[in-house]
Design an enzyme around this catalytic site. Structure first.
Site, PDB file in Angstrom:
ATOM      1  N   SER A 192       0.808  -1.112  -0.027  1.00  0.00           N
ATOM      2  CA  SER A 192       0.141  -0.136   0.045  1.00  0.00           C
ATOM      3  C   SER A 192       0.908   1.335   0.013  1.00  0.00           C
ATOM      4  O   SER A 192       1.987   1.233  -0.861  1.00  0.00           O
ATOM      5  CB  SER A 192      -0.810  -0.066   1.194  1.00  0.00           C
ATOM      6  OG  SER A 192      -1.991   0.861   0.849  1.00  0.00           O
ATOM      7  N   ASP A 408      -8.264  -6.453  -5.142  1.00  0.00           N
ATOM      8  CA  ASP A 408      -8.010  -5.205  -4.322  1.00  0.00           C
ATOM      9  C   ASP A 408      -9.225  -4.185  -4.355  1.00  0.00           C
ATOM     10  O   ASP A 408      -9.464  -3.651  -5.493  1.00  0.00           O
ATOM     11  CB  ASP A 408      -6.662  -4.624  -4.743  1.00  0.00           C
ATOM     12  CG  ASP A 408      -6.132  -3.605  -3.508  1.00  0.00           C
ATOM     13  OD1 ASP A 408      -7.128  -2.859  -2.914  1.00  0.00           O
ATOM     14  OD2 ASP A 408      -4.900  -3.450  -3.326  1.00  0.00           O
ATOM     15  N   HIS A 448      -6.778  -6.239  -0.482  1.00  0.00           N
ATOM     16  CA  HIS A 448      -5.828  -5.354  -0.351  1.00  0.00           C
ATOM     17  C   HIS A 448      -4.689  -5.687   0.806  1.00  0.00           C
ATOM     18  O   HIS A 448      -4.903  -5.857   1.901  1.00  0.00           O
ATOM     19  CB  HIS A 448      -6.334  -3.817   0.215  1.00  0.00           C
ATOM     20  CG  HIS A 448      -5.391  -2.678   0.280  1.00  0.00           C
ATOM     21  ND1 HIS A 448      -4.752  -2.469  -0.948  1.00  0.00           N
ATOM     22  CD2 HIS A 448      -4.956  -1.849   1.232  1.00  0.00           C
ATOM     23  CE1 HIS A 448      -3.841  -1.199  -0.462  1.00  0.00           C
ATOM     24  NE2 HIS A 448      -4.000  -1.053   0.836  1.00  0.00           N
TER      25      HIS A 448
END
Ligand SMILES: *[C@@H]1O[C@H](CO)[C@@H](O)[C@H](O)[C@H]1NC(C)=O
Ligand SMILES: *[C@@H]1O[C@H](CO)[C@@H](O)[C@H](O)[C@H]1NC(C)=O
Ligand SMILES: *[C@@H]1O[C@H](CO)[C@@H](O)[C@H](O)[C@H]1NC(C)=O
Length: 536
Positions: A192, A408, A448
């Site tokens: 991320s 995601d 994610h």
């Protein structure tokens, strides 16, 4: 003649020779408070910590950062305060395991998440369990929020790249000071925002690392901030005609499965190629007299919002702001963070405190396409992280390994696919040539960073804390795959994923290297990796 004991030496009347006692690991660790010096840093903690110890972080009481972590190895914990400018500082930690020399003398820098501000202790202890000396830092401010950026450009600069760069250098200096030997190979891993940091290093200071694991990167940063604000505006707040509740999103999720799950030939709630899925939300439209309560259908305003949500997002003059969102996610993280009725803290915090320095600014009242243009024009300290010429990375010999979850729901995997292809065009290199230094693995059924309906566990950042994760052999996980590529030249062709559900491995799939496609052979148990093959 071999003399195996003091008694034996005495019996034979031999001189007793004792080596100078080596200071114990523990005392050497504790001595770092006075023995380690760096111009820009001060030691806050130097403590020996045994495996199994619950290390607590009382300073995180006021924010959402981790409150504790259980150490997975006997380590020396070094905590430092590093000054980066007269108005900014970074907390840096190094976890140095006893068992290091025999494990390749490696360092591992770990990445942050969101708006930074939390030290990635989980990834650090995971690294030490594999013998890495792990480094982490708070990215220049405490807590995952944007307020510390307010009128503090130096704090923004730390967040964008400087904390990573300087903490990496300080951490390595401490590690080289502490052990007898020197670091042999330096690694990075993050997901991320941490994925973005990894690409920042790959783009701007690749010499700092031998191998970089950049996962689901928050690159095209201005586009991502704008898309998150845009999603909020599409759906609005509870009570708006366009708003969907979590239950209604779950219905949309089922609709996408009904429309797209069979495209890859296997009905398993996993899309191997989400780009082939074009959701048709009109399938959920209420007929005359029908309602959600009675018929579980949606209004045309809601259906229109969903249709817009699944489009790429274009700005003024038709510029692409962000590729479209992935059509399937299990965790509904996007709902929780960006379009569940509250504007994304990620976008709002950035605009308010880093870009405009105006606490009265809000996504709800002030966001529009010009916000994006202004953000792009400023591109504060290079936050976009979208340089597509990786010549320096190639020349430095550093390897870049990426993966991105195809389900995601927070950062679309199409963004990483687009980046890979942009690099290919900018450098004029086809995939077989990029393969020398840059390999990308789309991971189906991964949300994610962690969790998902597919073979989502690949031994990367943030994943170790899932139930059952530590019992999985790490040797074919993403981190050690990277190490084998760097140190033994074993370049990965697939990335092994495990369907880890409630602590149990329910299946395996060897994820293919982009642009090859995961293809079902037509027979065999889909939860067995050999039932699939990678086709170009
Ligand atoms: C670690 O300590 C903290 C603070 O006392 C506590 O809240 C937490 O539950 C502990 N964790 C474990 C796994 O014991
Ligand atoms: C770190 O140093 C800065 C000055 O550079 C200071 O303002 C800050 O309070 C220090 N933080 C800690 C935790 O010691
Ligand atoms: C996993 O656990 C959750 C909560 O206990 C449960 O609802 C779910 O059915 C379980 N999934 C599987 C595949 O066992």
């Amino acid at each position: 003649m071999r003399v195996s004991s003091i008694a034996g030496a005495l019996a034979l009347n031999l001189p007793l020779v004792f080596a100078t006692p080596q200071p114990s690991f523990q005392s050497k660790c504790e001595a770092l408070s006075t023995s380690f010096h760096a111009d820009d840093a001060q030691v806050l903690v130097a403590a020996y910590v045994t495996a199994g110890t619950n290390i607590t972080f009382p300073e995180s009481a006021a924010n959402t950062c981790p409150k504790f972590v259980i150490s997975l190895a006997d380590i020396c914990r070094l905590r430092m305060n590093m000054t980066t400018s007269p108005t900014s500082s970074v907390i840096v930690e190094a976890f140095m395991p006893v068992d290091w020399s025999s494990k390749g003398q490696r360092s591992l820098m770990t990445g942050n998440g969101g708006l930074g501000g939390c030290i990635p202790y989980g990834d650090m202890v995971f690294g030490t369990s594999l013998g890495f000396a792990a480094i982490g830092h708070d990215n220049g401010h405490a807590g995952d929020n944007g307020l510390p950026f307010y009128n503090k450009p130096q704090v923004v600069k730390d967040y964008v790249w400087r904390a990573l760069y300087k903490a990496g250098r300080l951490g390595k200096k401490a590690i080289n000071h502490f052990y007898t030997g020197k670091i042999q190979k330096a690694y990075y891993m993050g997901c991320s925002s941490g994925g973005r940091q990894g690409l920042k290093a790959a783009q701007d200071f690749p010499d700092e690392y031998d191998g970089i694991l950049s996962i689901a990167p928050a690159i095209r940063y201005e586009g991502l901030s704008a898309a998150n604000a845009h999603y909020f505006k599409i759906f609005g707040v509870p009570g708006d005609a366009t708003f969907l509740t979590l239950e209604q999103w779950q219905k949309v999720h089922q609709m996408v499965i009904a429309q797209c799950d069979g495209i890859d030939g296997v009905l398993d709630n996993v899309l191997e190629d989400p780009m082939k899925c074009e959701p048709r939300p009109e399938a959920l439209l209420c007929g005359p007299g029908e309602s959600w309560a009675a018929n579980q259908c949606l209004t045309s305003a809601q259906v229109g919002a969903i249709r817009e949500f699944y489009q790429p997002y274009y700005g003024n003059k038709g510029k692409l702001i962000m590729p479209r969102m992935n059509p399937l996610t299990r965790e509904f993280l996007g709902f929780r963070v960006t379009y569940g009725g509250v504007p994304s803290y990620f976008s709002e915090g950035w605009y308010k405190y880093a870009l405009y320095n105006d606490p009265s600014w809000s996504v709800a009242a002030d966001f529009n396409l010009n916000t994006y243009d202004y953000d792009m024009k400023k591109d504060l300290f290079g936050v976009s992280t979208y340089k597509t010429d990786l010549t320096d990375l190639r020349n430095s010999g550093t390897k870049l390994l990426q993966y991105h979850g195809l389900s995601d729901g927070l950062i679309s995997s199409e963004n990483t696919i687009t980046y890979y292809n942009d690099v290919s065009r900018t450098m004029g290199l086809k995939s077989s040539q990029l393969d020398d230094f840059y390999r990308f693995f789309p991971v189906s059924g991964l949300d994610h960073c962690y969790t998902g309906d597919g073979a989502w566990f690949v031994g990367g950042p943030v994943q170790y804390s899932a139930p059952g994760a530590l019992s999985i052999d790490p040797s074919d996980g993403a981190l050690m795959t990277m190490v084998n590529w760097v140190e033994q030249g074993i370049a990965p062709v697939t990335l092994m994923g495990r369907k880890l559900i409630n602590g149990t491995v329910m299946g395996e799939r060897a994820h293919c290297k982009y642009p090859a496609k995961q293809t079902y052979k037509g027979t065999g148990d889909p939860d067995v990796a050999s039932s699939w093959e990678c086709r170009s």
